[in-house]
Design a protein around this motif. Structure first.
Motif, PDB file in Angstrom:
ATOM      1  N   ALA A  14       0.828  -1.206   0.000  1.00 31.36           N
ATOM      2  CA  ALA A  14       0.000   0.000   0.000  1.00 31.36           C
ATOM      3  C   ALA A  14       0.863   1.257   0.000  1.00 31.36           C
ATOM      4  O   ALA A  14       0.563   2.235  -0.695  1.00 31.36           O
ATOM      5  N   THR A  15       1.958   1.240   0.768  1.00 33.52           N
ATOM      6  CA  THR A  15       2.858   2.395   0.816  1.00 33.52           C
ATOM      7  C   THR A  15       3.497   2.647  -0.539  1.00 33.52           C
ATOM      8  O   THR A  15       3.541   3.783  -1.030  1.00 33.52           O
ATOM      9  N   VAL A  16       3.989   1.568  -1.165  1.00 40.84           N
ATOM     10  CA  VAL A  16       4.604   1.702  -2.490  1.00 40.84           C
ATOM     11  C   VAL A  16       3.573   2.183  -3.504  1.00 40.84           C
ATOM     12  O   VAL A  16       3.862   3.018  -4.372  1.00 40.84           O
ATOM     13  N   GLY A  17       2.336   1.666  -3.389  1.00 40.22           N
ATOM     14  CA  GLY A  17       1.288   2.075  -4.316  1.00 40.22           C
ATOM     15  C   GLY A  17       0.947   3.547  -4.194  1.00 40.22           C
ATOM     16  O   GLY A  17       0.782   4.250  -5.200  1.00 40.22           O
ATOM     17  N   TYR A  23       5.933   9.037  -9.511  1.00 42.93           N
ATOM     18  CA  TYR A  23       6.430   8.746 -10.861  1.00 42.93           C
ATOM     19  C   TYR A  23       5.462   9.281 -11.895  1.00 42.93           C
ATOM     20  O   TYR A  23       5.820  10.094 -12.743  1.00 42.93           O
ATOM     21  N   LYS A  24       4.207   8.846 -11.823  1.00 43.63           N
ATOM     22  CA  LYS A  24       3.148   9.363 -12.673  1.00 43.63           C
ATOM     23  C   LYS A  24       1.817   8.791 -12.202  1.00 43.63           C
ATOM     24  O   LYS A  24       1.776   7.855 -11.404  1.00 43.63           O
ATOM     25  N   TYR A  29      -1.794   3.233  -8.171  1.00 37.55           N
ATOM     26  CA  TYR A  29      -1.992   4.284  -7.179  1.00 37.55           C
ATOM     27  C   TYR A  29      -3.474   4.534  -6.947  1.00 37.55           C
ATOM     28  O   TYR A  29      -3.918   4.701  -5.800  1.00 37.55           O
ATOM     29  N   ARG A  30      -4.249   4.560  -8.033  1.00 38.38           N
ATOM     30  CA  ARG A  30      -5.687   4.801  -7.907  1.00 38.38           C
ATOM     31  C   ARG A  30      -6.354   3.737  -7.046  1.00 38.38           C
ATOM     32  O   ARG A  30      -7.256   4.022  -6.252  1.00 38.38           O
TER      33      ARG A  30
END
Length: 236
Positions: A14-17, A23-24, A29-30
């Motif tokens: 979740a943190t990485v997401g 990055y973009k 991420y969504r």
């Protein structure tokens, strides 16, 4: 299965997401953004009941029985009036009765305005007094003694008060004389006030950036130290 390690693994993903947006914009991420918003909304509803409505409305309306050494409290049934007033806010979804939603909004705005005026005076009132400090020392010593002597203004304290007073005056000049003026003194004072404001805003922005870095460092510590280290120890 080590469920604690599994929970940490999900937290790392979740943190990485969430940080992948740096990055973009991406679907990964969504997804975690919607998960976070959903959990926050659910937690907010529970917190609204347990920390606000139950203690501030329900318990006061029905009263409380004697428990854990606390005496019983009598209920105030007049609090039931707040229920229909609050429900009027949901009439905003009705085209026919949406005018009723303005009643609780007006009540909230009125109460909030009075509360904020009192809070404004409580917070900013002492600042007016704090800006009126002596700027002339009354002792030959420059640095403040330890412990300080009551009523004594040392040179260092007087210099600090003078800088504070000049900052207040120049900033007020910048706002009050923002139109074109011919006086060179007012122009210089206005320019100085603008620069001092920029310095203050820069300091606020810098502290905000440092706070964001603090959050980032905390999450990176969780990933690389707590999760990776614990995972390697678990594998051994």
């Amino acid at each position: 299965m080590d469920y604690n390690l599994l929970k940490q693994f999900v937290a790392v993903i979740a943190t990485v997401g969430l940080y992948s947006v740096l990055y973009k914009e991406n679907k990964f991420y969504r997804f975690w953004e919607h998960v976070f918003m959903g959990l926050a909304s659910g937690w907010g509803l529970v917190a609204l009941w347990t920390e606000v409505l139950k203690s501030g409305w329900w318990d006061k309306m029905f009263g409380a029985t004697a428990s854990d050494g606390n005496g019983a409290a009598m209920g105030y049934w007049m609090y039931i009036i707040l229920l229909p007033v609050g429900l009027m806010g949901y009439t905003v979804f009705s085209k026919k009765h949406n005018w009723m939603s303005r009643i609780p909004i007006g009540i909230i705005l009125g109460l909030y305005s009075g509360q904020q005026f009192s809070a404004w005076m409580t917070y900013y009132g002492p600042l007016f007094t704090a800006s009126m400090k002596p700027v002339l020392p009354n002792t030959s010593e420059f640095w403040k003694a330890n412990p300080p002597v009551t009523g004594t203004v040392y040179g260092s304290e007087a210099l600090t008060n003078l800088i504070s007073l000049l900052t207040v005056l120049t900033v007020l000049t910048y706002f009050l004389f923002s139109f074109d003026v011919k006086s060179k003194v007012l122009k210089a004072s206005s320019t100085t006030g603008r620069w001092l404001l920029m310095i203050g805003f820069g300091a606020i922005f810098g502290s905000t950036v440092m706070m964001r870095f603090t959050l980032l460092i905390d999450r990176m510590y969780f990933i690389w130290i707590e999760f990776v280290k614990q995972g390697l120890l678990h594998m051994k």
